[in-house]
Design an enzyme around this catalytic site. Structure first.
Site, PDB file in Angstrom:
ATOM      1  N   HIS A 537       9.656  27.509  34.301  1.00 39.74           N
ATOM      2  CA  HIS A 537       9.116  27.631  32.940  1.00 39.74           C
ATOM      3  C   HIS A 537       9.090  29.101  32.498  1.00 39.74           C
ATOM      4  O   HIS A 537       9.616  29.457  31.432  1.00 39.74           O
ATOM      5  CB  HIS A 537       7.696  27.039  32.913  1.00 39.74           C
ATOM      6  CG  HIS A 537       7.000  27.137  31.590  1.00 39.74           C
ATOM      7  ND1 HIS A 537       6.847  26.055  30.755  1.00 39.74           N
ATOM      8  CD2 HIS A 537       6.402  28.178  30.949  1.00 39.74           C
ATOM      9  CE1 HIS A 537       6.191  26.422  29.665  1.00 39.74           C
ATOM     10  NE2 HIS A 537       5.915  27.724  29.765  1.00 39.74           N
ATOM     11  N   GLU A 538       8.480  29.955  33.320  1.00 42.00           N
ATOM     12  CA  GLU A 538       8.365  31.370  32.938  1.00 42.00           C
ATOM     13  C   GLU A 538       9.741  32.029  32.888  1.00 42.00           C
ATOM     14  O   GLU A 538       9.986  32.918  32.065  1.00 42.00           O
ATOM     15  CB  GLU A 538       7.434  32.118  33.897  1.00 42.00           C
ATOM     16  CG  GLU A 538       5.994  31.619  33.903  1.00 42.00           C
ATOM     17  CD  GLU A 538       5.376  31.503  32.515  1.00 42.00           C
ATOM     18  OE1 GLU A 538       5.740  32.297  31.620  1.00 42.00           O
ATOM     19  OE2 GLU A 538       4.525  30.612  32.309  1.00 42.00           O
ATOM     20  N   ILE A 671      -6.860  30.317  23.707  1.00 43.98           N
ATOM     21  CA  ILE A 671      -7.233  30.388  22.287  1.00 43.98           C
ATOM     22  C   ILE A 671      -8.306  31.429  21.985  1.00 43.98           C
ATOM     23  O   ILE A 671      -8.496  31.788  20.827  1.00 43.98           O
ATOM     24  CB  ILE A 671      -7.647  28.997  21.725  1.00 43.98           C
ATOM     25  CG1 ILE A 671      -8.983  28.521  22.290  1.00 43.98           C
ATOM     26  CG2 ILE A 671      -6.557  27.968  21.978  1.00 43.98           C
ATOM     27  CD1 ILE A 671      -9.547  27.300  21.580  1.00 43.98           C
ATOM     28  N   PHE A 672      -8.996  31.932  23.019  1.00 42.19           N
ATOM     29  CA  PHE A 672     -10.033  32.931  22.754  1.00 42.19           C
ATOM     30  C   PHE A 672      -9.687  34.321  23.300  1.00 42.19           C
ATOM     31  O   PHE A 672     -10.373  35.289  23.000  1.00 42.19           O
ATOM     32  CB  PHE A 672     -11.384  32.466  23.304  1.00 42.19           C
ATOM     33  CG  PHE A 672     -11.894  31.223  22.630  1.00 42.19           C
ATOM     34  CD1 PHE A 672     -12.162  31.220  21.268  1.00 42.19           C
ATOM     35  CD2 PHE A 672     -12.083  30.042  23.340  1.00 42.19           C
ATOM     36  CE1 PHE A 672     -12.612  30.072  20.622  1.00 42.19           C
ATOM     37  CE2 PHE A 672     -12.535  28.888  22.713  1.00 42.19           C
ATOM     38  CZ  PHE A 672     -12.799  28.900  21.354  1.00 42.19           C
ATOM     39  N   ALA A 673      -8.631  34.416  24.108  1.00 41.23           N
ATOM     40  CA  ALA A 673      -8.222  35.734  24.614  1.00 41.23           C
ATOM     41  C   ALA A 673      -6.710  35.850  24.667  1.00 41.23           C
ATOM     42  O   ALA A 673      -6.181  36.790  25.251  1.00 41.23           O
ATOM     43  CB  ALA A 673      -8.825  35.975  25.996  1.00 41.23           C
TER      44      ALA A 673
END
Length: 752
Positions: A537-538, A671-673
């Site tokens: 994936h990466e 979603i927050f960092a």
């Protein structure tokens, strides 16, 4: 890493940048006013492209490059010293970014450029890939500046407040990430009773036994006891006898959830993970931080100017972030933050995201309920009295992974531990590089030792174009293993250097970071199959960065690619983990060299859709919970973020509602960092495209070598080469000949 070098470097870079940008604005102002910037006479020559974005790119590069290195090291080699310098310099970097984003002169110059192109011969302007890139770069920059508040009157209360919010966001997201890392490091549970670990795979026992030894070394270091430290460093680790220390880094946590037979231990580990950086852990973490600060004061160490600490409780950080996002969106004229986020994505509106989610849910939910029922039946039949219906009306969240894994083993007569010896990291890399050469005509060479690295585990590779006499076209660093002491969890790709004509960079460089199972004792890194998929994936992200043909920096590689299209190449690469020639390119026993037995490969393929219903529902929950938090949720209302989590779970995972203590959101760094706010749905949105793209290979036949190479060449020339220089829907259509269809996604997941 030398954190003290960061402040003087940033001071020098920012000072130079300030002067250069002031000069650029002055020159552009004169041009816009019809004057020759080099004299006082009038000028009728219009602003040229080279006078704007390339000039800007050149002056921004030193800051972008230096700060990307600091950000990278903050994620992979996090120390108190680096953290302190990073946090001290972050506001200056944000302020510099805002100065660019809110420059009226720059905006007017770019608008003037776009207008001049629109009035020119349309066909001539779009006939070349270079012209298309430039148009996209200008258009994207104008949109980005609008979203950065360029339209707010200079010095107005609205602009002042907007900029305050941007600075506060930077502080809050860094604190959020640090709190998750600290809480992950702080947890440890030592098991000494062999019955607690009965049936646990040997690889997990060895990992936990080694973690216990490292814990004893760290404890001795903290106490300053050199004798005890030397004894711990030299102790013999016995995987079979223990003790075993379970931590919350990915490989350890997943092994505990899937294999630990003791329900009480599983529950403690599960709640340890789900309550990280919440009110349940904050007071202890804050007390520890205060004690460390006091100790530093007593030693007479220099401390930075004090400001009110943000604290270790991410509940409070989330609540503040959501209020500020709503307020910021309002300042720019949006109804909510989701609208603002979608303004720069493929998805036209929240309804489109909801519709796709519900289309998948319709197929996934019945499958998920069947999967859980089957796991529950197995627990009732074989788990003993504690799993009887009278003692346990339904499986708890800390039971589900354990029994799904047992059901998988029973269904396929195959244990994950039996596969690991065939997935040694070096062999997997060799096989993956073989695939890249086979379908993209690119050779990957190991160049480890030729460059400086931040940890002995880090490797370095170079890419060479076989169709161009082996020309060196890109490079990447690979940091493969979990290091809970100083490396954040998860897996990601970041750019180190991008392709850019303006900067004279023709060889892009990427960072690929994973948190896979490290080597233990004399055994190499033996990967789980999920870790193999993560590596593929990466690498998919990395290939889009490295194989770009785009030369305009703002749209080369993954730059300028809409966020909900950026997962296309990464999720596409995962499909090859089930392709026979690819798997047999690496699946060899690390000791004997024997290939993976045929029947094991067939079972592996059959397993692909096992649990797909529950996995899809879980991803849909994360995506729609994120979207709801940023659209319909009122951060000043009575409903809490955890009420909302439960409300969304009742729709997307009604069979597994969160327990009272569940604080998953406190660790939801995406979603927050990270960059996924009102954008987590992107994984599913892009998966529609990635599954359909792989469908092109299936249509020619995966055993048709010439056909696969032909389609691979086309994929490289479109999806990987065009980068952000062409709109993603146009890129997809140039590869597939039509718009994407969700049919392949449902089929690949066994949900058609």
């Amino acid at each position: 890493t030398h954190p003290p070098q960061l402040p003087p470097a940033m001071t020098s870079i920012l000072s130079q940048l300030d002067a250069s940008f002031a000069s650029l604005e002055s020159s552009l102002s004169a041009k816009l006013a019809g004057r020759d910037p080099s004299s006082s006479s009038s000028s009728s020559s219009p602003i040229s492209y080279d006078e704007v974005l390339p000039a800007l790119e050149k002056m921004q590069h030193p800051l972008g490059y230096a700060w990307s290195i600091a950000s990278h090291l903050n994620g992979v080699k996090n120390t108190d010293e680096l953290r302190k310098e990073y946090e001290a310099n972050q506001p200056k970097v944000v302020q510099a970014s805002m100065k660019f984003g809110q420059s009226k002169v720059l905006y007017d110059a770019l608008s003037s450029l776009r207008t001049s192109w629109e009035t020119a011969d349309e066909e001539a302007a779009t006939s070349s890939f270079l012209a298309a890139q430039r148009r996209r770069a200008v258009s994207n920059t104008l949109r980005s500046m609008t979203l950065q508040g360029v339209g707010l009157p200079v010095g107005s209360p609205e602009q002042v407040r907007f900029n305050e919010i941007k600075l506060r966001f930077a502080e809050l997201s860094t604190a959020f990430s640090n709190n998750v890392l600290d809480a992950t490091k702080a947890f440890g549970l030592t098991a000494t009773d062999p019955s607690d670990v009965e049936g646990v795979p040997e690889s997990a026992l060895a990992m936990w036994a080694e973690a216990h030894r490292r814990f004893l070394v760290k404890e001795a270091e903290t106490e300053g006891d050199e004798e005890k430290k030397t004894e711990a460093e030299g102790m013999e680790v016995d995987a079979a006898k223990g003790p075993w220390r379970i931590t919350l880094d990915g490989p350890s946590y997943i092994a505990a959830m899937q294999h630990m037979p003791n329900r009480d231990v599983r529950k403690k580990v599960y709640l340890g993970y789900l309550t990280r950086a919440s009110e349940f852990t904050a007071s202890e973490a804050e007390a520890k931080a205060e004690a460390e600060a006091e100790a530093a004061d007593n030693k007479g160490e220099e401390t930075k100017e004090e400001k009110a600490p943000i604290g270790k409780n991410n509940v409070l950080i989330i609540e503040e972030i959501l209020k500020l996002r709503k307020e910021m969106a309002g300042l720019l004229g949006f109804d909510n933050y989701a609208e603002m986020s979608l303004a720069s994505k493929m998805a036209p509106d929240v309804a489109s995201v909801t519709n796709l989610s519900n289309l998948i849910l319709e197929k996934a939910l019945p499958a998920a309920q069947r999967e859980l029922a089957a796991a529950t039946d197995l627990a009732r039949a074989t788990g003993g009295p504690e799993y009887s219906e009278s003692n346990l009306p339904k499986l708890m969240p800390w039971d589900t992974s354990f029994w799904v894994e047992r059901l998988k083993e029973k269904t396929f007569d195959l244990k994950e531990e039996e596969l690991r010896p065939y997935f040694a990291l070096d062999a997997v890399l060799k096989g993956m590089f073989g695939l890249i050469e086979r379908i993209f005509d690119v050779e990957v060479r190991d160049a480890t030792g030729t460059v400086e690295v931040w940890h002995p585990d880090v490797r370095f590779f170079t890419l060479h174009d076989e169709s161009d006499e082996g020309k060196h076209i890109a490079s990447f660093y690979l940091d493969p293993y979990s290091r809970p002491a100083d490396k954040r969890g998860g897996a990601w790709m970041a750019d180190c250097l991008g392709k850019s004509e303006a900067l004279g960079f023709d060889v892009p460089v990427a960072y690929l970071t994973c948190n896979g199972s490290p080597p233990v004792g004399d055994k190499p890194s033996l990967m789980t199959f999920r870790e193999v998929e993560t590596l593929f994936h990466e690498t998919g992200h990395g290939l889009q960065h490295m194989l770009t043909r785009a030369t305009v920096g703002d749209v080369s590689g993954i730059n300028g690619v809409e966020w909900d299209a950026v997962e296309l190449p990464s999720q596409f690469m995962e499909n090859w983990c089930y392709d026979k020639p690819t798997v047999y390119g690496f699946a060899k026993h690390y000791q004997t060299g024997e290939p993976l037995p045929e029947e094991m490969f067939e079972k592996l393929k059959e397993q692909k859709t096992f649990g797909a219903g529950m996995m899809a529902c879980r991803q849909l929950l994360f995506g729609m919970m994120d979207m709801e938090l940023h659209s319909n949720f009122d951060p000043n209302g009575e409903e809490t973020i955890f009420d909302l989590q439960r409300r969304m779970a009742e729709i997307y995972t009604p069979y597994a509602l969160p327990v009272e203590e569940d604080r998953f959101l406190c660790g939801f760094s995406h979603i927050f960092a990270g960059g996924y706010a009102a954008g987590y749905y992107s994984y599913k949105w892009a998966e529609v495209m990635s599954a359909d793209a792989f469908g092109a290979f299936e249509e020619v036949g995966l055993d048709n070598e010439e056909g696969v190479k032909e389609v691979g060449k086309k994929f490289r020339e479109t999806v990987l080469a065009l980068g952000g220089g062409v709109a993603p829907m146009d890129v997809f259509k140039s590869f597939r000949g039509r718009e994407p269809s969700p049919e392949a996604l449902l089929r690949h997941n066994g949900l058609a």
